[in-house]
Motif scaffolding. Structure first.
Motif, PDB file in Angstrom:
ATOM      1  N   GLU A 413       0.826  -1.208   0.000  1.00 24.36           N
ATOM      2  CA  GLU A 413       0.000   0.000   0.000  1.00 24.36           C
ATOM      3  C   GLU A 413       0.869   1.271   0.000  1.00 24.36           C
ATOM      4  O   GLU A 413       0.451   2.299  -0.506  1.00 24.36           O
ATOM      5  N   LEU A 414       2.087   1.157   0.560  1.00 24.73           N
ATOM      6  CA  LEU A 414       2.979   2.327   0.550  1.00 24.73           C
ATOM      7  C   LEU A 414       3.404   2.662  -0.881  1.00 24.73           C
ATOM      8  O   LEU A 414       3.559   3.839  -1.241  1.00 24.73           O
ATOM      9  N   LEU A 415       3.607   1.627  -1.683  1.00 25.51           N
ATOM     10  CA  LEU A 415       3.970   1.854  -3.092  1.00 25.51           C
ATOM     11  C   LEU A 415       2.813   2.537  -3.822  1.00 25.51           C
ATOM     12  O   LEU A 415       3.015   3.500  -4.576  1.00 25.51           O
ATOM     13  N   ILE A 416       1.625   2.031  -3.566  1.00 19.02           N
ATOM     14  CA  ILE A 416       0.459   2.559  -4.289  1.00 19.02           C
ATOM     15  C   ILE A 416       0.206   4.021  -3.903  1.00 19.02           C
ATOM     16  O   ILE A 416       0.044   4.890  -4.762  1.00 19.02           O
ATOM     17  N   VAL A 417       0.223   4.288  -2.599  1.00 18.35           N
ATOM     18  CA  VAL A 417      -0.100   5.649  -2.157  1.00 18.35           C
ATOM     19  C   VAL A 417       0.991   6.646  -2.578  1.00 18.35           C
ATOM     20  O   VAL A 417       0.704   7.784  -2.963  1.00 18.35           O
ATOM     21  N   SER A 418       2.255   6.208  -2.546  1.00 20.11           N
ATOM     22  CA  SER A 418       3.335   7.106  -2.989  1.00 20.11           C
ATOM     23  C   SER A 418       3.243   7.382  -4.483  1.00 20.11           C
ATOM     24  O   SER A 418       3.472   8.510  -4.938  1.00 20.11           O
ATOM     25  N   ALA A 419       2.925   6.334  -5.253  1.00 19.95           N
ATOM     26  CA  ALA A 419       2.805   6.511  -6.707  1.00 19.95           C
ATOM     27  C   ALA A 419       1.669   7.486  -7.023  1.00 19.95           C
ATOM     28  O   ALA A 419       1.826   8.389  -7.857  1.00 19.95           O
ATOM     29  N   ILE A 444       0.847  20.011   0.972  1.00 21.82           N
ATOM     30  CA  ILE A 444       0.619  19.764   2.403  1.00 21.82           C
ATOM     31  C   ILE A 444      -0.462  18.692   2.583  1.00 21.82           C
ATOM     32  O   ILE A 444      -0.321  17.776   3.406  1.00 21.82           O
ATOM     33  N   GLY A 445      -1.520  18.788   1.796  1.00 25.65           N
ATOM     34  CA  GLY A 445      -2.585  17.785   1.861  1.00 25.65           C
ATOM     35  C   GLY A 445      -2.036  16.389   1.568  1.00 25.65           C
ATOM     36  O   GLY A 445      -2.366  15.411   2.261  1.00 25.65           O
ATOM     37  N   LEU A 446      -1.164  16.301   0.551  1.00 24.72           N
ATOM     38  CA  LEU A 446      -0.578  15.001   0.203  1.00 24.72           C
ATOM     39  C   LEU A 446       0.305  14.468   1.326  1.00 24.72           C
ATOM     40  O   LEU A 446       0.283  13.274   1.640  1.00 24.72           O
ATOM     41  N   TYR A 447       1.092  15.382   1.959  1.00 25.70           N
ATOM     42  CA  TYR A 447       1.940  14.946   3.079  1.00 25.70           C
ATOM     43  C   TYR A 447       1.086  14.367   4.209  1.00 25.70           C
ATOM     44  O   TYR A 447       1.430  13.349   4.801  1.00 25.70           O
ATOM     45  N   VAL A 448      -0.028  15.024   4.499  1.00 24.26           N
ATOM     46  CA  VAL A 448      -0.896  14.559   5.589  1.00 24.26           C
ATOM     47  C   VAL A 448      -1.447  13.172   5.254  1.00 24.26           C
ATOM     48  O   VAL A 448      -1.398  12.246   6.083  1.00 24.26           O
ATOM     49  N   ILE A 449      -1.935  13.008   4.015  1.00 26.65           N
ATOM     50  CA  ILE A 449      -2.491  11.706   3.614  1.00 26.65           C
ATOM     51  C   ILE A 449      -1.408  10.622   3.666  1.00 26.65           C
ATOM     52  O   ILE A 449      -1.613   9.525   4.196  1.00 26.65           O
ATOM     53  N   LEU A 450      -0.227  10.959   3.133  1.00 25.82           N
ATOM     54  CA  LEU A 450       0.871   9.985   3.139  1.00 25.82           C
ATOM     55  C   LEU A 450       1.240   9.594   4.567  1.00 25.82           C
ATOM     56  O   LEU A 450       1.477   8.421   4.872  1.00 25.82           O
ATOM     57  N   PHE A 451       1.278  10.605   5.439  1.00 27.50           N
ATOM     58  CA  PHE A 451       1.659  10.357   6.834  1.00 27.50           C
ATOM     59  C   PHE A 451       0.659   9.416   7.501  1.00 27.50           C
ATOM     60  O   PHE A 451       1.044   8.416   8.126  1.00 27.50           O
ATOM     61  N   VAL A 452      -0.619   9.707   7.336  1.00 30.53           N
ATOM     62  CA  VAL A 452      -1.666   8.905   7.989  1.00 30.53           C
ATOM     63  C   VAL A 452      -1.629   7.458   7.469  1.00 30.53           C
ATOM     64  O   VAL A 452      -1.618   6.498   8.253  1.00 30.53           O
ATOM     65  N   ILE A 453      -1.554   7.302   6.155  1.00 32.75           N
ATOM     66  CA  ILE A 453      -1.562   5.938   5.595  1.00 32.75           C
ATOM     67  C   ILE A 453      -0.300   5.173   6.004  1.00 32.75           C
ATOM     68  O   ILE A 453      -0.347   3.976   6.301  1.00 32.75           O
ATOM     69  N   THR A 454       0.823   5.897   6.045  1.00 41.50           N
ATOM     70  CA  THR A 454       2.076   5.246   6.448  1.00 41.50           C
ATOM     71  C   THR A 454       1.979   4.740   7.894  1.00 41.50           C
ATOM     72  O   THR A 454       2.381   3.608   8.206  1.00 41.50           O
ATOM     73  N   ILE A 455       1.461   5.583   8.782  1.00 42.83           N
ATOM     74  CA  ILE A 455       1.327   5.186  10.188  1.00 42.83           C
ATOM     75  C   ILE A 455       0.416   3.960  10.310  1.00 42.83           C
ATOM     76  O   ILE A 455       0.750   2.989  10.999  1.00 42.83           O
ATOM     77  N   ILE A 456      -0.707   4.020   9.611  1.00 47.10           N
ATOM     78  CA  ILE A 456      -1.642   2.883   9.667  1.00 47.10           C
ATOM     79  C   ILE A 456      -0.946   1.607   9.166  1.00 47.10           C
ATOM     80  O   ILE A 456      -1.028   0.540   9.783  1.00 47.10           O
ATOM     81  N   SER A 457      -0.216   1.739   8.065  1.00 45.59           N
ATOM     82  CA  SER A 457       0.454   0.579   7.469  1.00 45.59           C
ATOM     83  C   SER A 457       1.482  -0.034   8.430  1.00 45.59           C
ATOM     84  O   SER A 457       1.491  -1.248   8.644  1.00 45.59           O
ATOM     85  N   ILE A 458       2.335   0.830   9.018  1.00 47.22           N
ATOM     86  CA  ILE A 458       3.408   0.252   9.848  1.00 47.22           C
ATOM     87  C   ILE A 458       2.876  -0.288  11.179  1.00 47.22           C
ATOM     88  O   ILE A 458       3.390  -1.270  11.694  1.00 47.22           O
ATOM     89  N   VAL A 459       1.818   0.342  11.700  1.00 42.84           N
ATOM     90  CA  VAL A 459       1.237  -0.167  12.952  1.00 42.84           C
ATOM     91  C   VAL A 459       0.542  -1.496  12.674  1.00 42.84           C
ATOM     92  O   VAL A 459       0.738  -2.486  13.391  1.00 42.84           O
ATOM     93  N   ALA A 460      -0.251  -1.525  11.605  1.00 47.72           N
ATOM     94  CA  ALA A 460      -1.011  -2.740  11.301  1.00 47.72           C
ATOM     95  C   ALA A 460      -0.093  -3.914  10.985  1.00 47.72           C
ATOM     96  O   ALA A 460      -0.369  -5.060  11.348  1.00 47.72           O
ATOM     97  N   ARG A 461       1.022  -3.643  10.337  1.00 48.92           N
ATOM     98  CA  ARG A 461       1.917  -4.734   9.920  1.00 48.92           C
ATOM     99  C   ARG A 461       3.078  -4.964  10.883  1.00 48.92           C
ATOM    100  O   ARG A 461       3.850  -5.904  10.708  1.00 48.92           O
ATOM    101  N   GLY A 462       3.274  -4.044  11.855  1.00 47.00           N
ATOM    102  CA  GLY A 462       4.407  -4.190  12.783  1.00 47.00           C
ATOM    103  C   GLY A 462       5.732  -4.178  12.043  1.00 47.00           C
ATOM    104  O   GLY A 462       6.609  -5.016  12.264  1.00 47.00           O
ATOM    105  N   THR A 463       5.861  -3.193  11.142  1.00 45.38           N
ATOM    106  CA  THR A 463       6.995  -3.189  10.207  1.00 45.38           C
ATOM    107  C   THR A 463       8.321  -2.689  10.801  1.00 45.38           C
ATOM    108  O   THR A 463       9.390  -3.078  10.356  1.00 45.38           O
ATOM    109  N   LEU A 464       8.237  -1.797  11.802  1.00 44.71           N
ATOM    110  CA  LEU A 464       9.453  -1.076  12.192  1.00 44.71           C
ATOM    111  C   LEU A 464      10.351  -1.826  13.166  1.00 44.71           C
ATOM    112  O   LEU A 464       9.912  -2.647  13.947  1.00 44.71           O
TER     113      LEU A 464
END
Lengths: 467, 73
Positions: A413-419, A444-464
Motif C-alpha cells: 500500500e505504501l507503493l500505491i499511495v506514494s505513486a 501539504i494535503g498530500l503529506y498529511v495523507i501519506l503520513f496517515v496511511i504510512t502510520i496505519i500501514s506500519i502499525v497494522a503490519r508491525g513493520t518497524l
C-alpha cells in the motif's frame, strides 16, 4: 575580468583533468566507478555534499530570492536545511545499516529488494527521473543565462549548455564518482571563498549591517518580514518547503548515495556537522548579497542583478573567480544528479559487471542529452523549480524511509499511495489539478495523507525496528 | 546517553514547530531589531544555531548510544 576568468578557468580545468586521471587509474570494478570504493573521508564528504546541494541555485537563485521576497527566504531555505543536516546522520545511520544488509547499488534497486517487488524499484527510479531532470536542467539554464549575459557576442546560449554537458560527461565517464567527488571538493572551496568575500563586500558597500537594512527599509519595508512583498512566504508555503527540504537526504539519490559512500559512520557524523557550518557561511553571504541587490537593483531582472552584484561591482580577480565558481557549481551539481540517476538505473539492471557498466554509461549519456534539451525550454525561475523538484521526490518518502527503517518487507500500500501522490503532484505542476484545494496547499494535503496511511500501514503490519 | 539522544530529537521537533509560529515569523513585523537585522532574520539565525546545537548534541549522543548497541560501522 575576462583574463582572470580564463586564468582561473584554466586552473580549474587542469584540476578536473588531474582528478579524472587519478580516479581513472584507481577505478576498476563497477562499484569503484559508481560508488567511489565507498571510501570517502569527512572533509571530502562535507565538500561533496555541499557541492551537490549548492549550485546555480545558491549562486543565482537564493540571492535573487532574498532580493525579491526578503528575509523570509532565511526561513524558507537555511532553517529548512538545518533540520535536513540533522536527518543526514539519523537517516544516514539507518541507511548505511540497511545498505550493508542488502548490498547497496542504488536506492531503486535497494527498494526493489526490500519490498520484494520490482515496481518499488521502478517507482523510485521514475520519481528521481521525473524530478531530477528539471532540477539539473535549471542549473544548466542558469549558467547559460549568466554566461550569455557576460559574454553576449561570444557564443549562443545553447553552446554554453553543450560545453558544460560535454565536460561533465567526459570526466564522469572517465573517472566515475571519485572524479566527481574531487571536483566537488574544488567547487566547495571555490563557492565558500567567493560567496564569503562578495557577501562581505556587499556589507562594506553600505558601511555596516544596520545601514544596509535601513536602506532596504527605505526601498520596501515588506522585505524585512514575512510574507514578503509578493506574499510568497505564507506559513503553508514555508511548512511545505520545510518538509520537502528536510526529506532531501531520503528522497534525492545524489544525497543518499553520498551518505552511503562515506568511509564509516564516524565520518558521516563529521560530515553532517561540517556541512551545517559550511552552509551557514554560504547562506549568510547569499542573504547579504540579496539585500544589497534589493537596494541597488530592486527593479532589475535577475540576470542584470546577478551580473552586477557578483561581477561588475566586484574587483576583477574576484569577478573572474566568481564566473569559474558558478561554472564549477553547475558542473558539480549537475554531475552529481546525472550520476545519481545513472546509479539508480544501474541498480535495476541485471547481468555481468561489464555489460551493466556499458549500459549505465550509455544511460548517463542519454540523461545528459535529455537535460540539455530541457535546459533550452525551461523557465527562468530557478528557486521555485528547484522547490518543485524537492517536493516531487518527497512524495516517495513513505517507500524509502519505511523501506530503510523496516525490519521486514513493508506493505505494498505504501507503493500505491506514494505513486498516486507522485502523479497527483506532477499533474498539479502542469496545472491539471489545482495547487490549492479548499485553502490548503496540495503538497501539504498530500503529506498529511501519506503520513496517515504510512502510520496505519506500519502499525497494522508491525513493520518497524528500533531506529 | 539515551536521554541525551531523546533530548536532541525532542529539541529538534519543538524547534521545528516554533519556527512556524508568530514567535519567529510575525506577519509584517520587523521589530525588535538586533545588530541592525530585522526580527525574522536574527531569530531565524538563532533557530539555525539551535539546529546546529542539536546536531552536535545528537551526533555525540547517537554515536555513543549506537556504540553501546554495537551498531556503528
Amino acid at each position: 575580468m575576462t583574463k582572470w576568468f580564463w586564468f582561473f578557468g584554466a586552473i580549474f580545468i587542469l584540476l578536473l583533468i588531474i582528478a579524472s586521471s587519478r580516479a581513472f587509474k584507481k577505478n576498476r570494478s563497477i562499484d569503484d566507478y559508481m560508488l567511489a570504493g565507498s571510501n570517502i573521508g569527512a572533509i571530502l564528504g562535507v565538500l561533496t555534499y555541499a557541492a551537490a546541494l549548492f549550485s546555480a541555485f545558491i549562486f543565482i537563485g537564493v540571492p535573487d530570492f532574498f532580493r525579491v521576497h526578503g528575509v523570509g527566504a532565511w526561513i524558507f531555505l537555511p532553517v529548512s536545511d538545518g533540520i535536513m543536516f540533522f536527518m543526514i546522520f539519523w537517516f544516514g545511520y539507518n541507511l548505511r545499516k540497511k545498505a550493508r544488509e542488502t548490498g547497496y547499488k542504488g536506492m531503486a534497486g535497494m527498494m526493489r529488494d526490500i519490498f520484494g517487488n520490482k515496481w518499488a524499484g521502478y517507482l523510485v527510479f521514475t520519481g528521481a527521473f521525473l524530478f531530477l531532470i528539471p532540477y539539473v536542467a535549471i542549473q544548466i539554464r542558469g549558467m547559460s543565462m549568466f554566461f550569455t549575459a557576460i559574454f553576449p557576442d561570444m557564443l549562443p546560449s545553447w553552446s554554453w549548455a553543450l560545453i558544460i554537458v560535454a565536460i561533465m560527461l567526459a570526466y564522469s565517464e572517465l573517472g566515475g564518482l571519485k572524479a566527481i567527488v574531487f571536483s566537488d571538493a574544488v567547487q566547495g572551496v571555490l563557492l565558500l571563498t567567493v560567496l564569503s568575500i562578495i557577501g562581505y563586500n556587499c556589507i562594506v558597500h553600505f558601511g555596516n549591517v544596520k545601514e544596509l537594512f535601513n536602506q532596504v527599509q527605505q526601498v520596501d519595508d515588506r522585505l524585512l518580514s514575512t510574507p514578503g512583498p509578493e506574499g510568497l512566504f505564507t506559513t503553508q508555503f514555508l511548512v511545505a518547503s520545510f518538509l520537502a527540504i528536510m526529506l532531501l537526504p531520503i528522497t534525492q539519490p545524489q544525497f543518499s548515495s553520498r551518505i552511503v559512500v562515506m568511509k564509516s559512520m564516524k565520518e558521516t557524523y563529521k560530515m553532517a556537522g561540517g556541512v551545517s557550518i559550511v552552509a551557514f557561511i554560504v547562506f549568510v553571504a547569499t542573504a547579504f548579497i540579496g539585500m544589497y541587490g534589493a537596494v541597488r537593483y530592486s527593479d532589475s531582472p535577475t540576470v542584470e542583478f546577478v551580473q552586477n552584484a557578483l561581477l561588475f561591482d566586484q574587483p576583477d580577480f574576484l569577478a573572474g573567480l566568481a564566473i569559474v565558481g558558478l561554472f564549477a557549481a553547475v558542473l558539480s551539481t549537475s554531475n552529481a544528479q546525472i550520476f545519481a540517476l545513472g546509479s539508480e538505473f544501474r541498480s535495476l539492471l541485471k547481468g555481468d559487471d561489464k555489460s551493466v557498466l556499458i549500459r549505465t554509461k550509455i544511460a548517463l549519456f542519454i540523461f545528459a542529452l535529455i537535460v540539455m534539451a530541457f535546459s533550452v525550454i525551461i523557465s527562468d525561475e530557478l528557486v521555485l523549480l528547484a522547490r518543485v523538484s524537492f517536493a516531487g521526490t518527497s512524495m516517495l518518502t513513505p517507500v524509502i524511509l519505511i523501506g530503510v527503517i523496516s525490519k521486514k518487507a513493508p506493505g505494498k500500500e505504501l507503493l500505491i499511495v506514494s505513486a498516486i501522490a507522485l502523479f497527483v503532484f506532477l499533474f498539479s505542476v502542469f496545472q491539471l489539478i489545482p495547487e490549492n484545494i479548499m485553502g490548503i496547499r496540495l503538497d501539504i494535503g498530500l503529506y498529511v495523507i501519506l503520513f496517515v496511511i504510512t502510520i496505519i500501514s506500519i502499525v497494522a503490519r508491525g513493520t518497524l525496528r528500533n531506529s | 546517553m539515551k536521554k541525551l539522544w531523546s533530548f536532541a530529537r525532542l529539541g529538534v521537533i519543538i524547534l521545528s514547530i516554533l519556527i512556524f509560529t508568530p514567535l519567529v515569523i510575525p506577519k509584517n513585523e520587523f521589530r525588535p531589531e538586533f545588530m541592525g537585522m530585522p526580527y525574522t532574520l536574527w531569530v531565524g539565525i538563532l533557530a539555525y544555531f539551535g539546529y546546529v546545537a542539536f546536531i552536535m548534541i545528537g551526533i555525540y549522543a547517537h554515536s555513543k548510544v549506537k556504540k553501546e548497541e554495537g551498531g556503528n560501522d
